[in-house]
Motif scaffolding. Structure first.
Motif, PDB file in Angstrom:
ATOM      1  N   TRP A  21       0.839  -1.190   0.000  1.00 49.20           N
ATOM      2  CA  TRP A  21       0.000   0.000   0.000  1.00 49.20           C
ATOM      3  C   TRP A  21       0.879   1.248   0.000  1.00 49.20           C
ATOM      4  CZ3 TRP A  21      -5.405  -0.215   0.371  1.00 49.20           C
ATOM      5  CH2 TRP A  21      -5.962  -1.460   0.671  1.00 49.20           C
ATOM      6  N   GLU A  22       0.537   2.209  -0.830  1.00 45.28           N
ATOM      7  CA  GLU A  22       1.202   3.505  -0.783  1.00 45.28           C
ATOM      8  C   GLU A  22       0.513   4.325   0.308  1.00 45.28           C
ATOM      9  OE1 GLU A  22       1.852   7.345  -3.674  1.00 45.28           O
ATOM     10  OE2 GLU A  22       1.543   5.389  -4.602  1.00 45.28           O
ATOM     11  N   LEU A  23       1.302   4.924   1.206  1.00 49.12           N
ATOM     12  CA  LEU A  23       0.756   5.693   2.323  1.00 49.12           C
ATOM     13  C   LEU A  23       1.007   7.178   2.136  1.00 49.12           C
ATOM     14  CD1 LEU A  23       1.942   3.531   5.350  1.00 49.12           C
ATOM     15  CD2 LEU A  23      -0.331   3.567   4.316  1.00 49.12           C
ATOM     16  N   PRO A  24       0.097   8.006   2.667  1.00 48.51           N
ATOM     17  CA  PRO A  24      -1.217   7.685   3.210  1.00 48.51           C
ATOM     18  C   PRO A  24      -2.175   7.365   2.077  1.00 48.51           C
ATOM     19  CG  PRO A  24      -0.893  10.052   3.244  1.00 48.51           C
ATOM     20  CD  PRO A  24       0.378   9.457   2.735  1.00 48.51           C
ATOM     21  N   PRO A  56      -7.214 -13.833  19.006  1.00 48.20           N
ATOM     22  CA  PRO A  56      -7.902 -14.743  18.099  1.00 48.20           C
ATOM     23  C   PRO A  56      -8.211 -14.083  16.759  1.00 48.20           C
ATOM     24  CG  PRO A  56      -9.173 -14.372  20.127  1.00 48.20           C
ATOM     25  CD  PRO A  56      -7.959 -13.521  20.192  1.00 48.20           C
ATOM     26  N   PRO A  57      -8.472 -14.910  15.743  1.00 47.00           N
ATOM     27  CA  PRO A  57      -8.824 -14.357  14.424  1.00 47.00           C
ATOM     28  C   PRO A  57     -10.062 -13.465  14.522  1.00 47.00           C
ATOM     29  CG  PRO A  57      -8.429 -16.719  14.274  1.00 47.00           C
ATOM     30  CD  PRO A  57      -8.419 -16.380  15.731  1.00 47.00           C
ATOM     31  N   GLY A  58     -10.052 -12.400  13.734  1.00 43.61           N
ATOM     32  CA  GLY A  58     -11.213 -11.527  13.668  1.00 43.61           C
ATOM     33  C   GLY A  58     -11.287 -10.461  14.740  1.00 43.61           C
ATOM     34  N   THR A  59     -10.233 -10.292  15.527  1.00 42.13           N
ATOM     35  CA  THR A  59     -10.276  -9.289  16.595  1.00 42.13           C
ATOM     36  C   THR A  59      -9.737  -7.926  16.149  1.00 42.13           C
ATOM     37  OG1 THR A  59      -8.168 -10.142  17.440  1.00 42.13           O
ATOM     38  CG2 THR A  59     -10.183 -10.947  18.487  1.00 42.13           C
ATOM     39  N   GLY A  60      -9.308  -7.804  14.899  1.00 44.27           N
ATOM     40  CA  GLY A  60      -8.910  -6.507  14.368  1.00 44.27           C
ATOM     41  C   GLY A  60      -7.424  -6.218  14.352  1.00 44.27           C
ATOM     42  N   LYS A  61      -6.595  -7.255  14.479  1.00 42.82           N
ATOM     43  CA  LYS A  61      -5.145  -7.028  14.518  1.00 42.82           C
ATOM     44  C   LYS A  61      -4.645  -6.437  13.194  1.00 42.82           C
ATOM     45  CE  LYS A  61      -4.363 -11.356  15.391  1.00 42.82           C
ATOM     46  NZ  LYS A  61      -5.766 -11.812  15.399  1.00 42.82           N
ATOM     47  N   THR A  62      -5.072  -6.999  12.082  1.00 38.93           N
ATOM     48  CA  THR A  62      -4.622  -6.519  10.772  1.00 38.93           C
ATOM     49  C   THR A  62      -5.137  -5.105  10.519  1.00 38.93           C
ATOM     50  OG1 THR A  62      -4.571  -8.773   9.923  1.00 38.93           O
ATOM     51  CG2 THR A  62      -4.619  -7.011   8.295  1.00 38.93           C
ATOM     52  N   SER A  63      -6.384  -4.863  10.840  1.00 37.99           N
ATOM     53  CA  SER A  63      -6.943  -3.513  10.653  1.00 37.99           C
ATOM     54  C   SER A  63      -6.201  -2.500  11.509  1.00 37.99           C
ATOM     55  CB  SER A  63      -8.431  -3.492  11.016  1.00 37.99           C
ATOM     56  OG  SER A  63      -9.164  -4.306  10.130  1.00 37.99           O
ATOM     57  N   LEU A  64      -5.878  -2.884  12.741  1.00 42.39           N
ATOM     58  CA  LEU A  64      -5.147  -1.983  13.626  1.00 42.39           C
ATOM     59  C   LEU A  64      -3.761  -1.677  13.063  1.00 42.39           C
ATOM     60  CD1 LEU A  64      -5.038  -0.378  16.249  1.00 42.39           C
ATOM     61  CD2 LEU A  64      -4.311  -2.455  17.426  1.00 42.39           C
ATOM     62  N   LYS A 113      -2.813  -1.717   9.860  1.00 46.55           N
ATOM     63  CA  LYS A 113      -2.964  -0.829   8.697  1.00 46.55           C
ATOM     64  C   LYS A 113      -3.262   0.597   9.145  1.00 46.55           C
ATOM     65  CE  LYS A 113      -4.714  -4.184   5.331  1.00 46.55           C
ATOM     66  NZ  LYS A 113      -5.900  -4.587   4.551  1.00 46.55           N
ATOM     67  N   ALA A 114      -4.197   0.723  10.088  1.00 47.64           N
ATOM     68  CA  ALA A 114      -4.579   2.046  10.574  1.00 47.64           C
ATOM     69  C   ALA A 114      -3.408   2.724  11.277  1.00 47.64           C
ATOM     70  CB  ALA A 114      -5.773   1.919  11.514  1.00 47.64           C
ATOM     71  N   LEU A 115      -2.642   1.961  12.057  1.00 44.87           N
ATOM     72  CA  LEU A 115      -1.489   2.508  12.768  1.00 44.87           C
ATOM     73  C   LEU A 115      -0.426   2.993  11.782  1.00 44.87           C
ATOM     74  CD1 LEU A 115      -0.042   3.073  15.465  1.00 44.87           C
ATOM     75  CD2 LEU A 115       0.818   0.719  15.383  1.00 44.87           C
ATOM     76  N   ALA A 116      -0.171   2.215  10.732  1.00 43.85           N
ATOM     77  CA  ALA A 116       0.814   2.619   9.722  1.00 43.85           C
ATOM     78  C   ALA A 116       0.403   3.938   9.073  1.00 43.85           C
ATOM     79  CB  ALA A 116       0.959   1.522   8.662  1.00 43.85           C
ATOM     80  N   GLN A 117      -0.881   4.058   8.748  1.00 46.74           N
ATOM     81  CA  GLN A 117      -1.375   5.295   8.137  1.00 46.74           C
ATOM     82  C   GLN A 117      -1.232   6.465   9.115  1.00 46.74           C
ATOM     83  OE1 GLN A 117      -3.227   5.758   4.999  1.00 46.74           O
ATOM     84  NE2 GLN A 117      -4.970   7.059   5.486  1.00 46.74           N
ATOM     85  N   PHE A 151       9.092  12.329   5.836  1.00 48.72           N
ATOM     86  CA  PHE A 151       9.135  11.418   4.691  1.00 48.72           C
ATOM     87  C   PHE A 151       8.297  11.953   3.533  1.00 48.72           C
ATOM     88  CE2 PHE A 151       9.118   8.828   8.632  1.00 48.72           C
ATOM     89  CZ  PHE A 151      10.435   8.402   8.588  1.00 48.72           C
ATOM     90  N   GLN A 152       8.783  11.734   2.311  1.00 44.60           N
ATOM     91  CA  GLN A 152       8.014  12.138   1.139  1.00 44.60           C
ATOM     92  C   GLN A 152       6.972  11.092   0.773  1.00 44.60           C
ATOM     93  OE1 GLN A 152      10.896  12.984  -1.923  1.00 44.60           O
ATOM     94  NE2 GLN A 152      10.997  15.133  -1.308  1.00 44.60           N
ATOM     95  N   SER A 153       7.247   9.832   1.083  1.00 45.72           N
ATOM     96  CA  SER A 153       6.292   8.769   0.755  1.00 45.72           C
ATOM     97  C   SER A 153       6.482   7.625   1.739  1.00 45.72           C
ATOM     98  CB  SER A 153       6.494   8.274  -0.682  1.00 45.72           C
ATOM     99  OG  SER A 153       7.784   7.726  -0.827  1.00 45.72           O
ATOM    100  N   GLY A 154       5.494   6.753   1.784  1.00 47.08           N
ATOM    101  CA  GLY A 154       5.563   5.603   2.679  1.00 47.08           C
ATOM    102  C   GLY A 154       4.938   4.386   2.035  1.00 47.08           C
ATOM    103  N   LEU A 155       5.371   3.213   2.450  1.00 44.82           N
ATOM    104  CA  LEU A 155       4.818   1.957   1.942  1.00 44.82           C
ATOM    105  C   LEU A 155       4.475   1.052   3.114  1.00 44.82           C
ATOM    106  CD1 LEU A 155       7.262   1.113  -0.989  1.00 44.82           C
ATOM    107  CD2 LEU A 155       4.932   1.984  -1.182  1.00 44.82           C
ATOM    108  N   LEU A 156       3.363   0.381   3.004  1.00 45.87           N
ATOM    109  CA  LEU A 156       2.955  -0.624   3.983  1.00 45.87           C
ATOM    110  C   LEU A 156       2.954  -1.965   3.270  1.00 45.87           C
ATOM    111  CD1 LEU A 156       1.586  -1.724   6.598  1.00 45.87           C
ATOM    112  CD2 LEU A 156      -0.591  -1.039   5.598  1.00 45.87           C
TER     113      LEU A 156
END
Length: 198
Positions: free
Chosen positions: A105-108, A160-168, A170-174, A184-189
């Motif tokens: 993903w290109e950030l933001p 456990p699966p489905g508790t929002g770890k991946t979403s957290l 992604k959101a934290l990286a952004q 930084f001029q650009s970011g990648l996740l």
């Protein structure tokens, strides 16, 4: 008033994709507009007509427990960014075009807009995650010797699966990129599918 007694009020400003004004110009206009606001709270701020040619979105964010801050207490910290409208670039597992091995993903990114606010966890946890990541970046910039100040360069979220770890993540990286956009001029996740590692 003593600067240390002021409350940092983070304001995220999303610039129009084709905004040609400099960040300094836009920030001067936004700060002038914000100086007229009496009380700040976690909320989207309607963009005034005078700024519509430059920005598409403005929000006060990350105040604890939906706290309100009066203008005289506020230390305004502006974060103006261009959001990428590009979806993720995917690499697929060999022989299986349905399962991505990794996404970049290109950030933001406009697709991650609002994700941070949609995650319901204690404000203190969110703030600790942001502070940890920003401190790590500051340590790296300063060339801190790991033998003098020891810190882990990784965050491990578990549950456990489905508790929002991946979403957290992604959101934290952004969020961390937006907070450090002046560095930084650009970011990648990179999101790596754990199954692809085998």
């Amino acid at each position: 008033m003593n600067k240390r007694l002021k409350v940092p009020v983070h304001v995220e400003v999303h610039l129009h994709p084709h905004c040609s004004a400099s960040h300094d110009e836009v920030e001067a206009l936004v700060k002038s507009f914000l100086s007229e606001i009496q009380v700040f709270s976690n909320a989207q701020i309607p963009v005034p007509p005078t700024l519509l040619t430059f920005i598409s979105y403005m929000q006060v964010c990350d105040l604890p427990n939906d706290q309100s801050v009066s203008f005289w207490q506020a230390d305004i910290v502006l974060h103006s960014v261009h959001l990428s409208e590009q979806g993720p670039d995917c690499d697929y597992l060999e022989g299986d075009e349905d399962i991505p091995a990794a996404e970049q993903w290109e950030l933001p990114n406009v697709y991650l807009k609002g994700l941070w606010d949609s995650i319901i966890v204690d404000h203190a946890i969110k703030q600790k995650l942001i502070n940890y990541c920003c401190s790590s970046i500051s340590f790296a910039d300063a060339g801190i010797d790991a033998n003098i100040i020891s810190w882990n360069k990784m965050i491990l979220l578990h549950g456990p699966p489905g508790t929002g770890k991946t979403s957290l993540c992604k959101a934290l990286a952004q969020k961390v990129f937006i907070r450090n956009n002046h560095r930084f001029q650009s970011g990648l996740l990179f999101e790596i599918n754990a199954h692809s590692l085998f």
